[in-house]
Enzyme design. Structure first.
Site, short mmCIF file in Angstrom:
data_model
loop_
_atom_site.label_atom_id
_atom_site.label_comp_id
_atom_site.label_asym_id
_atom_site.label_seq_id
_atom_site.Cartn_x
_atom_site.Cartn_y
_atom_site.Cartn_z
N TYR A 260 0.74 -1.35 0.15
CA TYR A 260 0.07 -0.05 0.00
C TYR A 260 0.80 1.37 0.02
CZ TYR A 260 -4.90 -2.03 0.45
OH TYR A 260 -5.99 -2.24 0.64
N ASP B 272 -2.67 -17.81 4.48
CA ASP B 272 -3.59 -18.59 3.54
C ASP B 272 -4.15 -19.76 4.69
OD1 ASP B 272 -0.83 -19.54 4.17
OD2 ASP B 272 -0.95 -20.76 2.24
#
Ligand code: NAD
Length: 362
Positions: free
Chosen positions: A124, A225
């Protein structure tokens, strides 16, 4: 005491939910002088920018802001105003508590998770190189020379900076939050098995910080994950979740989903002595000006704001009023009804009225 607080209505559904939240906060009796500051796509023509300097100045001066969502135009020169506000004011901690509310339909019950997301680094950071540009080609050449790795020449590049200092301060924030709110555990989450020098560094720095809380708050690590799967299968095992920026963004939407969706998920962006409170959801442009969407996410963000200001009683009163109106299920917006086209659904401002009535009556 009267607080002066910046109110940024934003665009899209922002003005509807911001007005609802403002009225609910006022109903608690806490005295606030709201300084309204503009930002978003509707003011570009007026100021030549979606984020006028006056707006940032207002937040810097007042130290606290309540903010509606702001659209990120795709494919124009403007980067996200929301990201710009967080970066400009160094609001490094994004706090997103996700707690089940009785009456909100969800596949899960009794969810009580807190996402602490780093807000200033990672992918970001906005360090991007466009495909085909001379500087991108040059960078690809340099990386190939230095890293002995080949990159396809028709690639774009986004850089992922993760620092020791940036990680330590967000992990410390998570532990301090856990201590203050009597939580038991902080879980740091990354993909350190693949990105050893960024996510690996995050874990290493987090472990250092965790040592200072041994015996008080438990610390553990998960890969992102696996964490997604575990949160869907056994969310009750988790407590405070601390993540770098991008994973935190994704996981907080997942956690919002666990409690019934974006309409009820609040948030805060907190820095050193400065804080901007805003919902997780965006500007939902298709509902702009329709007085239709759920104001609860921003109202609960305002509850976090009252708590931050030390107005604990007002925060509790408003939180209880929201919970009561949702539990009754009568004066609620379409998304909280059993069917989205339920004709008994009320509008944004009517739901705020019902919450205000509870605040005043309770
Ligand atoms: P969104 O959150 O605006 O909307 C997605 C869908 O979620 C909506 O169509 C609606 O069905 C539902 N929804 C959202 N808020 C709701 C509410 N209060 N009540 C009921 N339903 C609600 O996400 P998006 O469509 O991906 O983004 C729209 C714009 O908002 C984009 O420009 C995006 O960049 C921006 N955005 C801004 C912020 C922010 O201001 N912090 C956050 C996220 C997205």
């Amino acid at each position: 005491m009267t607080y002066t607080i910046t109110l940024i209505p934003g665009d899209g559904i922002g003005p509807d939910v911001a007005e609802a939240a403002r009225r609910c906060v006022d109903a608690t009796g806490v005295k606030i002088n709201w300084e309204v500051a503009e930002a978003g796509s509707d003011v570009i023509e007026k100021y030549g920018t979606p984020l006028p300097p006056e707006t940032l100045e207002s937040v810097r001066k007042n130290k606290v802001a309540l903010k509606g969502p702001i659209t990120t135009p795709i494919g124009t020169g403007f980067r996200s105003v929301n990201v710009a506000i967080r970066k400009e004011l160094d609001l490094y901690a994004c706090l997103r508590p996700c707690k089940s509310l009785k009456g909100v339909r969800s596949r899960y019950e009794n969810i009580d998770l807190v996402v602490v997301r780093e807000n200033t680094e990672d992918l970001y950071a906005g360090i991007e190189f466009e495909e085909g540009k001379p500087e991108t080609k040059k960078l690809i050449g340099e990386i190939e020379k230095l890293g002995k790795k080949s990159i396809r020449p028709d690639s774009g590049l986004s850089i992922k900076p993760i620092s020791i200092s940036g990680t330590k301060r967000i992990v410390k924030f998570a532990f301090e939050y856990a201590l203050r709110h009597k939580r038991k555990k902080v879980t740091a989450i990354t993909k350190a098995n693949i990105m050893k020098y960024t996510d690996g560094l995050f874990f290493a720095a987090a472990r250092e910080v965790a040592k200072g809380y041994e015996g008080k708050i438990e610390y553990e690590e998960r890969l992102i994950d696996n964490m997604c799967m575990q949160l869907v299968q056994k969310p009750e095992l988790y407590d405070v979740l601390c993540l770098p920026n991008l994973y935190g963004d994704i996981l907080s939407d997942l956690c919002a989903g666990l409690i019934g969706g974006l309409g009820v998920a609040p948030g805060a962006n907190i820095g050193e002595g400065l804080a901007v409170f805003e919902a997780i959801h965006g500007s939902a442009p298709k509902y702009k000006g329709l007085n239709k969407v759920n104001p609860v996410a921003l109202i609960l963000s305002a509850v976090l704001m009252l708590d931050y200001l030390g107005e604990k009683d007002a925060a509790r009163k408003l939180q209880n009023a929201v919970a009561a109106v949702i539990a009754e299920g009568k004066s609620v917006t379409y998304d909280l009804k059993p069917h989205r086209d339920d004709p008994s659904a009320v509008g944004t401002s009517e739901m705020a009225d019902a919450i205000i009535a509870k605040v005043k009556g309770g």
